[in-house]
Design a protein around this motif. Structure first.
Motif, PDB file in Angstrom:
ATOM      1  N   UNK A   1      -4.360  15.397   6.220  1.00 18.33           N
ATOM      2  CA  UNK A   1      -5.568  14.468   6.515  1.00 18.33           C
ATOM      3  C   UNK A   1      -6.308  14.646   5.295  1.00 18.33           C
ATOM      4  N   UNK A   2      -6.940  15.904   5.121  1.00 19.34           N
ATOM      5  CA  UNK A   2      -7.918  16.006   4.191  1.00 19.34           C
ATOM      6  C   UNK A   2      -7.270  15.557   2.647  1.00 19.34           C
TER       7      UNK A   2
ATOM      8  N   UNK B   1       0.592  -1.135   0.129  1.00 22.10           N
ATOM      9  CA  UNK B   1       0.133   0.007  -0.123  1.00 22.10           C
ATOM     10  C   UNK B   1       0.685   1.081   0.026  1.00 22.10           C
ATOM     11  N   UNK B   2       0.463   1.967  -0.811  1.00 20.51           N
ATOM     12  CA  UNK B   2       1.289   3.477  -1.014  1.00 20.51           C
ATOM     13  C   UNK B   2       0.500   4.549  -0.543  1.00 20.51           C
ATOM     14  N   UNK B   3       1.072   5.449   0.368  1.00 19.05           N
ATOM     15  CA  UNK B   3       0.520   6.672   0.584  1.00 19.05           C
ATOM     16  C   UNK B   3       0.252   7.578  -0.823  1.00 19.05           C
ATOM     17  N   UNK B   4      -0.699   8.169  -0.981  1.00 20.47           N
ATOM     18  CA  UNK B   4      -1.034   9.066  -2.155  1.00 20.47           C
ATOM     19  C   UNK B   4      -1.509  10.315  -1.817  1.00 20.47           C
ATOM     20  N   UNK B   5      -0.747  11.455  -2.056  1.00 16.85           N
ATOM     21  CA  UNK B   5      -1.472  12.717  -1.370  1.00 16.85           C
ATOM     22  C   UNK B   5      -1.772  13.753  -2.538  1.00 16.85           C
ATOM     23  N   UNK B   6      -3.170  13.888  -2.441  1.00 18.47           N
ATOM     24  CA  UNK B   6      -4.042  14.510  -3.410  1.00 18.47           C
ATOM     25  C   UNK B   6      -3.235  16.039  -3.843  1.00 18.47           C
TER      26      UNK B   6
ATOM     27  N   UNK C   1      -4.164  -3.953 -14.525  1.00 18.08           N
ATOM     28  CA  UNK C   1      -5.117  -4.610 -13.451  1.00 18.08           C
ATOM     29  C   UNK C   1      -5.792  -3.872 -12.640  1.00 18.08           C
ATOM     30  N   UNK C   2      -6.289  -4.115 -11.758  1.00 18.07           N
ATOM     31  CA  UNK C   2      -7.475  -3.153 -10.872  1.00 18.07           C
ATOM     32  C   UNK C   2      -6.609  -2.903  -9.630  1.00 18.07           C
ATOM     33  N   UNK C   3      -6.985  -1.453  -9.297  1.00 17.98           N
ATOM     34  CA  UNK C   3      -6.209  -0.695  -8.387  1.00 17.98           C
ATOM     35  C   UNK C   3      -7.270   0.156  -7.594  1.00 17.98           C
ATOM     36  N   UNK C   4      -6.959   0.588  -6.412  1.00 12.77           N
ATOM     37  CA  UNK C   4      -7.955   1.510  -5.631  1.00 12.77           C
ATOM     38  C   UNK C   4      -7.293   2.487  -5.069  1.00 12.77           C
ATOM     39  N   UNK C   5      -7.828   3.436  -4.881  1.00  5.62           N
ATOM     40  CA  UNK C   5      -7.443   4.656  -4.201  1.00  5.62           C
ATOM     41  C   UNK C   5      -8.661   4.827  -3.009  1.00  5.62           C
ATOM     42  N   UNK C   6      -7.924   4.764  -1.747  1.00  6.95           N
ATOM     43  CA  UNK C   6      -9.274   4.790  -0.760  1.00  6.95           C
ATOM     44  C   UNK C   6      -8.846   6.035   0.093  1.00  6.95           C
ATOM     45  N   UNK C   7      -9.684   6.836   0.470  1.00  5.05           N
ATOM     46  CA  UNK C   7      -9.398   7.912   1.308  1.00  5.05           C
ATOM     47  C   UNK C   7      -9.079   7.603   2.621  1.00  5.05           C
ATOM     48  N   UNK C   8      -8.115   8.084   3.255  1.00  5.95           N
ATOM     49  CA  UNK C   8      -7.578   7.749   4.742  1.00  5.95           C
ATOM     50  C   UNK C   8      -7.315   9.366   5.428  1.00  5.95           C
ATOM     51  N   UNK C   9      -6.971   9.287   6.549  1.00  9.91           N
ATOM     52  CA  UNK C   9      -6.938  10.247   7.056  1.00  9.91           C
ATOM     53  C   UNK C   9      -5.684  10.436   7.786  1.00  9.91           C
ATOM     54  N   UNK C  10      -4.422  10.120   7.183  1.00  8.66           N
ATOM     55  CA  UNK C  10      -3.028  10.155   7.502  1.00  8.66           C
ATOM     56  C   UNK C  10      -2.435  11.385   7.531  1.00  8.66           C
TER      57      UNK C  10
END
Ligand code: MN
Length: 155
Positions: free
Chosen positions: A146-147, A71-76, A130-139
């Protein structure tokens, strides 16, 4: 979708990056994605997905996973113009994002699901397949961090 932030952060007399007004040109019939490798003050990757006429973008501090289990952190970050998907080059010293930008992977993708907290896509790239997801977290330690924090992984 707005390119206001994108334009505000950049001086187009100095940076070779595409101007915001070039945004509206669709460059492929299919939905596109690109991952840039960005050797800036901190080396990172930028994941960009075509959505509603712009590239929704996330900064990923480490290499995007090609296998399940990481899992990777992804910052919008700010939306980018569609033409940015073809951009490679050198952002000059003193400019926003100064450093070298290279395409790490690119291709088409299918949007499978999109809510405010979850985005599921199927990539048809050379590295991302293949399939990937991006899931909102609050890290993060601040409200702003967090946003903007998401998790990105293969499923
Ligand atoms: Mn970047």
């Amino acid at each position: 979708m707005s390119l206001t932030d994108y334009k505000q952060k950049r001086n187009f007399k100095k940076t070779p990056e595409p101007k915001g007004k070039e945004n509206s040109k669709k460059i492929s019939k299919k939905r596109i994605f690109v991952v840039h490798e960005h050797n800036a003050s901190h080396h990172h990757y930028d994941l960009r997905l075509e959505m509603k006429g712009t590239l929704k973008s996330w900064a990923v501090p480490k290499e995007p996973p090609t296998e399940k289990g990481t899992k990777r952190l992804a910052i919008a970050v700010e939306d980018h113009p569609l033409l940015y998907a073809k951009f490679e080059g050198e952002i000059p010293k003193g400019s926003y994002g100064a450093g070298t930008v290279k395409i790490w992977d690119e291709g088409n993708c299918d949007l499978i699901k999109k809510t405010s907290k979850e985005i599921e896509v199927e990539f048809h790239g050379k590295k991302l397949k293949g399939k990937y997801v991006l899931i909102k977290t609050s890290y993060g330690s601040t409200e702003k961090q967090k946003k903007k924090s998401w998790l990105f992984f293969k499923v």
